[in-house]
Design a protein around this motif. Sequence first.
Motif, PDB file in Angstrom:
ATOM      1  N   PRO A  17     -10.792   8.140 -15.980  1.00  0.00           N
ATOM      2  CA  PRO A  17     -10.867   6.677 -16.006  1.00  0.00           C
ATOM      3  C   PRO A  17     -12.312   6.207 -15.892  1.00  0.00           C
ATOM      4  O   PRO A  17     -13.164   6.917 -15.353  1.00  0.00           O
ATOM      5  CB  PRO A  17     -10.061   6.273 -14.767  1.00  0.00           C
ATOM      6  N   VAL A  18     -12.568   5.019 -16.399  1.00  0.00           N
ATOM      7  CA  VAL A  18     -13.885   4.406 -16.220  1.00  0.00           C
ATOM      8  C   VAL A  18     -13.877   3.429 -15.057  1.00  0.00           C
ATOM      9  O   VAL A  18     -14.927   2.967 -14.612  1.00  0.00           O
ATOM     10  CB  VAL A  18     -14.344   3.685 -17.509  1.00  0.00           C
ATOM     11  N   ALA A  19     -12.680   3.106 -14.563  1.00  0.00           N
ATOM     12  CA  ALA A  19     -12.550   2.210 -13.415  1.00  0.00           C
ATOM     13  C   ALA A  19     -11.326   2.622 -12.612  1.00  0.00           C
ATOM     14  O   ALA A  19     -10.337   3.108 -13.167  1.00  0.00           O
ATOM     15  CB  ALA A  19     -12.427   0.753 -13.861  1.00  0.00           C
ATOM     16  N   ALA A  20     -11.393   2.433 -11.296  1.00  0.00           N
ATOM     17  CA  ALA A  20     -10.273   2.757 -10.413  1.00  0.00           C
ATOM     18  C   ALA A  20     -10.184   1.720  -9.312  1.00  0.00           C
ATOM     19  O   ALA A  20     -11.209   1.272  -8.787  1.00  0.00           O
ATOM     20  CB  ALA A  20     -10.451   4.151  -9.815  1.00  0.00           C
ATOM     21  N   VAL A  21      -8.957   1.334  -8.975  1.00  0.00           N
ATOM     22  CA  VAL A  21      -8.704   0.382  -7.886  1.00  0.00           C
ATOM     23  C   VAL A  21      -7.654   0.996  -6.971  1.00  0.00           C
ATOM     24  O   VAL A  21      -6.590   1.418  -7.429  1.00  0.00           O
ATOM     25  CB  VAL A  21      -8.208  -0.975  -8.416  1.00  0.00           C
ATOM     26  N   ALA A  22      -7.968   1.056  -5.671  1.00  0.00           N
ATOM     27  CA  ALA A  22      -7.038   1.616  -4.690  1.00  0.00           C
ATOM     28  C   ALA A  22      -6.818   0.608  -3.575  1.00  0.00           C
ATOM     29  O   ALA A  22      -7.785   0.124  -2.972  1.00  0.00           O
ATOM     30  CB  ALA A  22      -7.592   2.922  -4.119  1.00  0.00           C
ATOM     31  N   TRP A  23      -5.551   0.269  -3.325  1.00  0.00           N
ATOM     32  CA  TRP A  23      -5.207  -0.632  -2.221  1.00  0.00           C
ATOM     33  C   TRP A  23      -4.686   0.191  -1.060  1.00  0.00           C
ATOM     34  O   TRP A  23      -3.765   0.983  -1.206  1.00  0.00           O
ATOM     35  CB  TRP A  23      -4.145  -1.636  -2.662  1.00  0.00           C
ATOM     36  N   TYR A  24      -5.304   0.019   0.093  1.00  0.00           N
ATOM     37  CA  TYR A  24      -4.975   0.723   1.342  1.00  0.00           C
ATOM     38  C   TYR A  24      -4.501   2.155   1.054  1.00  0.00           C
ATOM     39  O   TYR A  24      -3.340   2.509   1.321  1.00  0.00           O
ATOM     40  CB  TYR A  24      -3.919  -0.029   2.156  1.00  0.00           C
ATOM     41  N   PRO A  25      -5.415   3.004   0.512  1.00  0.00           N
ATOM     42  CA  PRO A  25      -5.037   4.363   0.080  1.00  0.00           C
ATOM     43  C   PRO A  25      -4.730   5.283   1.263  1.00  0.00           C
ATOM     44  O   PRO A  25      -5.281   5.124   2.362  1.00  0.00           O
ATOM     45  CB  PRO A  25      -6.275   4.832  -0.678  1.00  0.00           C
ATOM     46  N   THR A  26      -3.852   6.250   1.051  1.00  0.00           N
ATOM     47  CA  THR A  26      -3.496   7.240   2.071  1.00  0.00           C
ATOM     48  C   THR A  26      -3.448   8.626   1.440  1.00  0.00           C
ATOM     49  O   THR A  26      -3.438   8.770   0.230  1.00  0.00           O
ATOM     50  CB  THR A  26      -2.125   6.933   2.702  1.00  0.00           C
ATOM     51  N   ARG A  27      -3.435   9.633   2.315  1.00  0.00           N
ATOM     52  CA  ARG A  27      -3.284  11.040   1.894  1.00  0.00           C
ATOM     53  C   ARG A  27      -4.366  11.473   0.895  1.00  0.00           C
ATOM     54  O   ARG A  27      -4.079  11.958  -0.191  1.00  0.00           O
ATOM     55  CB  ARG A  27      -1.893  11.289   1.333  1.00  0.00           C
ATOM     56  N   TYR A  28      -5.603  11.266   1.288  1.00  0.00           N
ATOM     57  CA  TYR A  28      -6.741  11.716   0.483  1.00  0.00           C
ATOM     58  C   TYR A  28      -7.856  12.092   1.444  1.00  0.00           C
ATOM     59  O   TYR A  28      -7.838  11.709   2.628  1.00  0.00           O
ATOM     60  CB  TYR A  28      -7.210  10.611  -0.468  1.00  0.00           C
TER      61      TYR A  28
END
Length: 373
Positions: free
Chosen positions: A100-111
């Motif tokens: 991807p050229v862009a990424a959006v993560a909302w309240y990410p978990t398990r990383y």
Amino acid sequence: GDDDDDDGPEQRNEEGKTYEEWRSSHPDRRVEFDVRASAAVLRERYGVSSVAVWGTCYGGGRALEVASGWYAGGPEEYYDDAMFRSSENNRRPPPPHVDPVAAVAWYPTRYDARRLFGRENEGFRTFASGRDRSVAVMAVFAGDDALPGATPADAALLRECLEEDPRIKDYMVKVFPDQKHGFAHANLGGEGMMGGNHDGSNNDGLEDRFMGEDYGSMEAIDIGGDAEVACLLSTAWMETYTRVFLPTVGTPVRFDANDRWSALETDGYSQAERRDVRDELEEAIAKFEDADVDLGRMSQSGSPLLEGQGSAAFDRMEDEREAIRRQILEKYDISEEDDEETFDRKFEQARKDGALDGLLIDAYMDDSGDAYW
């Protein structure tokens, strides 16, 4: 969300499964392949020129992994796929990187932020095309989130890792104060959507289906200004960085002089009042006061569309301007036979003498500072 609700009974989906039971039927390897396959379909079947990834909670962690080009088994895992492709027992090629050229993560978990980003990251350095990996990453966090990976401390760590990673062309990490896990999307299905009523209720129970740990929200949360801001920022981020034709130019958010954009904690909008535009219009109409027309504010130029009051005043203005114009032509001996150099010389002399002042349009200023020409 990924943890059980300690304040109540363990929540289950429509199939009667808890979140962990549901997760066990979706191995990480299968999820990884599904994401890669989805991107491949977009490119091969629909010919998209760029791809963005977006995810919430568990999906947010996967979005960050995809942005990094990270695999749980390391690069060898991806290359093992490529070797398996050439096997005589398998004629279907595995999907390539998502890239991807862009990424959006909302309240990410398990990383693991340190493994995904930073100077010592374990992700791929290049895209499948061979070009250096270059990704714009945005992440949204809730100030009162306690889930591992989604806490404000995790937000600060992710921001630090993104800042140190040369593959990240831009980033924006935002913590919304006084918000809980799932605040930005908890009510996206409310208010008439998914069979709901206009008052947000849902006789079919479909809205409740999207409330719970497996969808990133433990409880129904009133959608407010913060949720709207998170949505707007995220969609604008993807639109900005996925544009290939006429790409966006300018200073990246991470280097913007206005630290309001680069600051970790965002302004709070959760208490923002909802505007009732109809009530505002009715109030404005009720308080409207008519005013007499001030012809002095009107342009000193006639209009064939102007009729009634004011037309005589415009005619008088135009007569006065025409008289001044004729005086200038006569005094400075300006004629149609003059060449360009001669005309410019005569015109410049008239300007220096102030003879043109009477032809200029006046600007009128009122107490508001507005100008009327």
